[in-house]
Design a protein around this motif. Structure first.
Motif, PDB file in Angstrom:
ATOM      1  N   HIS A 277     -17.386-116.437 -11.937  1.00  0.00           N
ATOM      2  CA  HIS A 277     -16.570-117.122 -13.091  1.00  0.00           C
ATOM      3  C   HIS A 277     -16.504-116.422 -14.530  1.00  0.00           C
ATOM      4  O   HIS A 277     -17.434-116.535 -14.061  1.00  0.00           O
ATOM      5  N   GLY A 278     -15.821-116.981 -14.810  1.00  0.00           N
ATOM      6  CA  GLY A 278     -15.868-116.784 -16.526  1.00  0.00           C
ATOM      7  C   GLY A 278     -16.047-117.981 -17.566  1.00  0.00           C
ATOM      8  O   GLY A 278     -16.478-118.752 -16.929  1.00  0.00           O
ATOM      9  N   TRP A 279     -15.964-117.533 -18.592  1.00  0.00           N
ATOM     10  CA  TRP A 279     -16.690-118.788 -19.536  1.00  0.00           C
ATOM     11  C   TRP A 279     -15.155-119.185 -19.950  1.00  0.00           C
ATOM     12  O   TRP A 279     -14.390-118.982 -20.669  1.00  0.00           O
ATOM     13  N   PRO A 280     -15.927-121.131 -20.324  1.00  0.00           N
ATOM     14  CA  PRO A 280     -16.901-121.880 -19.971  1.00  0.00           C
ATOM     15  C   PRO A 280     -16.211-122.637 -18.416  1.00  0.00           C
ATOM     16  O   PRO A 280     -16.605-123.280 -18.536  1.00  0.00           O
ATOM     17  N   LEU A 281     -15.642-121.819 -17.670  1.00  0.00           N
ATOM     18  CA  LEU A 281     -14.923-122.604 -16.031  1.00  0.00           C
ATOM     19  C   LEU A 281     -16.086-122.826 -15.117  1.00  0.00           C
ATOM     20  O   LEU A 281     -17.252-122.851 -15.031  1.00  0.00           O
TER      21      LEU A 281
ATOM     22  N   THR B 261     -16.789-113.005 -18.567  1.00  0.00           N
ATOM     23  CA  THR B 261     -17.564-113.085 -18.592  1.00  0.00           C
ATOM     24  C   THR B 261     -18.389-112.996 -17.326  1.00  0.00           C
ATOM     25  O   THR B 261     -20.135-112.418 -16.847  1.00  0.00           O
ATOM     26  N   GLY B 262     -17.989-113.594 -16.006  1.00  0.00           N
ATOM     27  CA  GLY B 262     -18.071-113.385 -14.595  1.00  0.00           C
ATOM     28  C   GLY B 262     -18.283-111.923 -14.852  1.00  0.00           C
ATOM     29  O   GLY B 262     -19.085-111.551 -13.357  1.00  0.00           O
ATOM     30  N   GLY B 263     -17.047-110.989 -14.979  1.00  0.00           N
ATOM     31  CA  GLY B 263     -17.441-109.356 -14.653  1.00  0.00           C
ATOM     32  C   GLY B 263     -19.133-108.822 -15.741  1.00  0.00           C
ATOM     33  O   GLY B 263     -19.316-108.259 -15.460  1.00  0.00           O
ATOM     34  N   GLY B 264     -19.632-109.762 -16.485  1.00  0.00           N
ATOM     35  CA  GLY B 264     -20.460-108.722 -17.388  1.00  0.00           C
ATOM     36  C   GLY B 264     -21.691-109.274 -16.447  1.00  0.00           C
ATOM     37  O   GLY B 264     -22.955-108.241 -16.069  1.00  0.00           O
TER      38      GLY B 264
END
Length: 276
Positions: free
Chosen positions: A29-33, A98-101
């Motif tokens: 997941h992405g930030w801030p999830l 962010t999850g892609g990073g």
């Protein structure tokens, strides 16, 4: 709740649905999830016969609200511990923002046989922040503003972001989903303020250039052409030039949260890539 405890004593929450002998798809997941951001995709790929897994990153969701270890190397190491604990092999890793990073850093370092393919959605690589080496990046003042808003009133900030640029709901004629906004706020407020504050530096300043170059698996890069959070020119258009075996898929008019607003468009494209 299903959890693992990492080598530094951090408890991480995860979901693990479907046949344990099916090919695993792991969502980041992405930030801030939290892992809940992937509900639609997990149900979709589960119905297609896959094993689907999603975890709450440390400091986020139902995982421990850590005040240390909120850095990309630790995030990737946490994924490696989950993959080992669940014995995940030949997995497809899908990460948003962010999850892609996180997917990029993990996959670049993963044990042989762990990762089959990677999908990066509106992802932060190669690097977001403006610098001498990245002169057309996002100015640091933008990220300082995120930190200030979080410090001043995190609850209001977590209303404003999804109500506006995150899903493109600030665009004229946008079809606004109050449910998506409320769910974004719910997920964000379940995490820790310190970890979220630290993660702003992580997603803005971490350089994934060498990680992208090191990827040996096929990579699908998905990005909305109207992404107001991670501009496509500074992300997908650069990342595709750095990977060895990459496919770029862009969507006219779609936002940073395109997989949530348009799952009927994005999910079939991901499925086709995974099956290819």
């Amino acid at each position: 709740m299903a959890t693992i405890t990492t080598s530094d004593g951090t408890t991480l929450f995860y979901k693990d649905w479907g046949p344990k002998d099916a090919q695993p798809i792991v969502f980041h997941h992405g930030w801030p999830l939290s892992a809940d951001d992937w509900d639609n995709q997990m149900l979709f790929f589960l119905s297609e016969g896959y094993r689907v897994i999603a975890h709450d990153r440390r400091g986020h969701g139902r995982s421990d609200q850590t005040d240390t270890g909120n850095d990309m190397d630790t995030y990737a190491a946490d994924v490696a511990e989950i993959a080992k604990a669940l014995d995940l092999r030949d997995a497809v890793h899908i990460g948003h923002s962010t999850g892609g990073g996180e997917v990029t850093r993990y996959a670049a370092r993963a044990e042989r046989g762990r990762v089959a393919k990677a999908i990066l959605i509106a992802a932060i690589p190669p690097v977001m922040a403006q610098s001498d080496a990245n002169p057309d990046g996002v100015p640091m003042e933008v990220f300082d503003g995120l930190r200030s808003a979080l410090e001043a009133n995190r609850a209001q900030f977590y209303r404003d972001l999804p109500s506006g640029p995150f899903y493109g709901f600030n665009r004229e004629g946008a079809k606004v989903s109050q449910g998506l906004i409320d769910n974004w706020w719910r997920q964000g407020m379940s995490g820790g303020a310190k970890a979220h504050h630290d993660c702003i530096e992580v997603f803005s300043e971490t350089d994934f250039t060498e990680d992208l170059k090191a990827l040996t698996v096929p990579v699908l890069i998905i990005h909305g052409e109207d992404d107001q959070i991670v501009p496509i020119e500074n992300a997908a258009h650069k990342a595709i030039k750095l990977v060895r075996d990459g496919t770029l898929k862009t969507y006219r008019g779609l936002s940073h949260g395109l997989f949530a607003t348009h799952p009927d468009v994005v999910n079939p494209d991901m499925l086709a890539f995974i099956r290819a």
